[in-house]
Design a protein around this motif. Structure first.
Motif, PDB file in Angstrom:
ATOM      1  N   SER A 126       8.148   4.597   3.372  1.00 15.73           N
ATOM      2  CA  SER A 126       7.497   3.881   4.462  1.00 15.73           C
ATOM      3  C   SER A 126       6.065   3.544   4.065  1.00 15.73           C
ATOM      4  CB  SER A 126       7.495   4.736   5.732  1.00 15.73           C
ATOM      5  OG  SER A 126       8.822   4.947   6.182  1.00 15.73           O
ATOM      6  N   VAL A 127       5.667   2.298   4.282  1.00 14.26           N
ATOM      7  CA  VAL A 127       4.341   1.848   3.879  1.00 14.26           C
ATOM      8  C   VAL A 127       3.682   1.085   5.023  1.00 14.26           C
ATOM      9  CG1 VAL A 127       4.970   1.705   1.448  1.00 14.26           C
ATOM     10  CG2 VAL A 127       5.253  -0.316   2.903  1.00 14.26           C
ATOM     11  N   GLU A 128       2.391   0.821   4.838  1.00 13.16           N
ATOM     12  CA  GLU A 128       1.670  -0.023   5.777  1.00 13.16           C
ATOM     13  C   GLU A 128       2.212  -1.450   5.710  1.00 13.16           C
ATOM     14  OE1 GLU A 128      -2.540   0.257   5.148  1.00 13.16           O
ATOM     15  OE2 GLU A 128      -2.413   2.396   4.678  1.00 13.16           O
ATOM     16  N   PRO A 129       1.844  -2.316   6.655  1.00 11.86           N
ATOM     17  CA  PRO A 129       2.339  -3.697   6.613  1.00 11.86           C
ATOM     18  C   PRO A 129       2.101  -4.357   5.256  1.00 11.86           C
ATOM     19  CG  PRO A 129       1.247  -3.295   8.700  1.00 11.86           C
ATOM     20  CD  PRO A 129       1.034  -2.062   7.865  1.00 11.86           C
ATOM     21  N   PRO A 157      -4.228   4.717  -1.727  1.00 14.78           N
ATOM     22  CA  PRO A 157      -5.332   4.820  -0.763  1.00 14.78           C
ATOM     23  C   PRO A 157      -6.718   4.786  -1.389  1.00 14.78           C
ATOM     24  CG  PRO A 157      -3.582   6.350  -0.177  1.00 14.78           C
ATOM     25  CD  PRO A 157      -3.212   5.767  -1.514  1.00 14.78           C
ATOM     26  N   GLU A 165       1.476  -7.405   2.896  1.00 14.23           N
ATOM     27  CA  GLU A 165       0.792  -8.682   3.085  1.00 14.23           C
ATOM     28  C   GLU A 165       0.850  -9.512   1.806  1.00 14.23           C
ATOM     29  OE1 GLU A 165      -0.234  -9.519   5.947  1.00 14.23           O
ATOM     30  OE2 GLU A 165      -0.500  -7.627   7.035  1.00 14.23           O
ATOM     31  N   ARG A 172       0.864  -1.185   0.000  1.00  9.38           N
ATOM     32  CA  ARG A 172       0.000   0.000   0.000  1.00  9.38           C
ATOM     33  C   ARG A 172       0.899   1.234   0.000  1.00  9.38           C
ATOM     34  NH1 ARG A 172      -4.920  -1.863   0.183  1.00  9.38           N
ATOM     35  NH2 ARG A 172      -5.758   0.250   0.278  1.00  9.38           N
ATOM     36  N   ASP A 193      -9.451  -1.046  -2.517  1.00  9.66           N
ATOM     37  CA  ASP A 193      -8.503  -1.879  -3.265  1.00  9.66           C
ATOM     38  C   ASP A 193      -9.256  -2.517  -4.430  1.00  9.66           C
ATOM     39  OD1 ASP A 193      -6.579  -3.715  -4.154  1.00  9.66           O
ATOM     40  OD2 ASP A 193      -5.914  -4.200  -2.131  1.00  9.66           O
TER      41      ASP A 193
END
Length: 294
Positions: free
Chosen positions: A31-34, A101, A36, A18, A237
């Motif tokens: 820097s990004v969200e976790p 986003p 997956e 993301r 998404d």
């Protein structure tokens, strides 16, 4: 086990990153969200979507003898869905998808399998013998399942994705299928008429993202099915939305509804898929679709 739908080809593992936007500039680190990973890709999305809609579905595919291949096998075991597979030393297909986003995405696809791959047709023949309908993904090896599906007198569907109307790679799929799905993105004006003129298609569905979809029937003007927004599921998404559309379209068509009503169901399923992060993490169920009177 009897099947309503056998999907040939198209499972893999997606890594979802993301990002703040697709134009990241020359930065060395973002820097990004976790980050997956999910079992995904187009064939799996159609098979899983049908399964969740109460349509018995299975998958026949080439995967790797690797962690990703094991993950696919474990998921199908857990879901009690038929999985016919052979293993290839190149490994399981993968992709890395950048997602913004507002749900826009950019996919880096690693297909892994060599061009011209041929596999033992016993990979798909048992499933075809049991299925009412065969959905053939545009994997190179999967084109060789088309003659077997035709010989068994099964109806066939395919998704040509971003076909430009010219690439010969897609033509076997386009001319063998009764139901053809294709993205509007690169499609020239004469492509739909070419499909009808050179193949056996009963219907061509052009998927146009936020513009909805267009239902083409021979000798008739196209019908526009506008996209919808589900107030309780804002877009986060778009991964897997097209596969969700295809699954719901097939599920309702196999129930005997009209092409138009099948497309309406696909529209709702695609919108639903956009409301969850990741790939095929929360596809619509039969109960949820029925609650929207489709």
């Amino acid at each position: 086990m009897e099947l309503d739908v056998l999907v040939v080809g198209g499972a893999g593992v997606d890594t979802i990153v993301r990002v703040p936007g697709l134009a990241l500039g020359a930065r060395e680190t973002v820097s990004v969200e976790p980050i997956e990973t999910y079992v995904g890709h187009t064939g799996h999305g159609v098979a899983l979507g049908c399964h969740l809609l109460g349509v018995p579905a299975g998958l026949a595919d080439v995967i790797g003898e690797d962690d990703e291949g094991f993950r696919i096998r474990q998921l199908y075991w857990d879901l009690q869905m038929p999985l016919y597979f052979v293993q290839h030393p190149n490994g399981t297909r993968r992709s890395v998808n950048l997602v913004t986003p507002d749900g826009e995405r950019l996919s880096f696809y690693d297909g892994r399998l060599p061009a011209g791959l041929r596999v033992d047709p016993e990979l798909w023949r048992p499933g075809i013998s049991q299925a009412r309908h065969v959905h053939v993904s545009i994997m190179d090896f999967a084109r060789h399942a088309l003659p077997d599906a035709l010989a068994a007198e099964r109806t066939i569907s395919t998704d040509l994705h971003d076909w430009d109307g010219r690439n010969d790679y897609h033509r076997d799929f386009a001319t063998s299928a009764d139901i053809v799905f294709v993205s509007a993105g690169a499609l020239p004006d004469d492509a739909v008429s070419w499909i009808f003129g050179h193949g056996r298609a009963q219907v061509v569905v052009v998927l146009a993202g936020s513009d909805g979809s267009y239902l083409h029937l021979p000798g008739e003007p196209p019908k526009h099915i506008p996209a919808i927004q589900l107030p309780d599921r804002p877009v986060v998404d778009t991964n897997g939305a097209g596969d969700a559309y295809v699954a719901a379209f097939l599920a309702r068509w196999l129930d005997g509804v009209s092409w138009y009503d099948a497309a309406q169901a696909g529209t709702i399923a695609g919108a639903w898929a956009c409301g969850s992060a990741g790939t095929h993490t929360d596809l619509i169920t039969a109960e949820e679709l029925a609650a929207r009177n489709v």
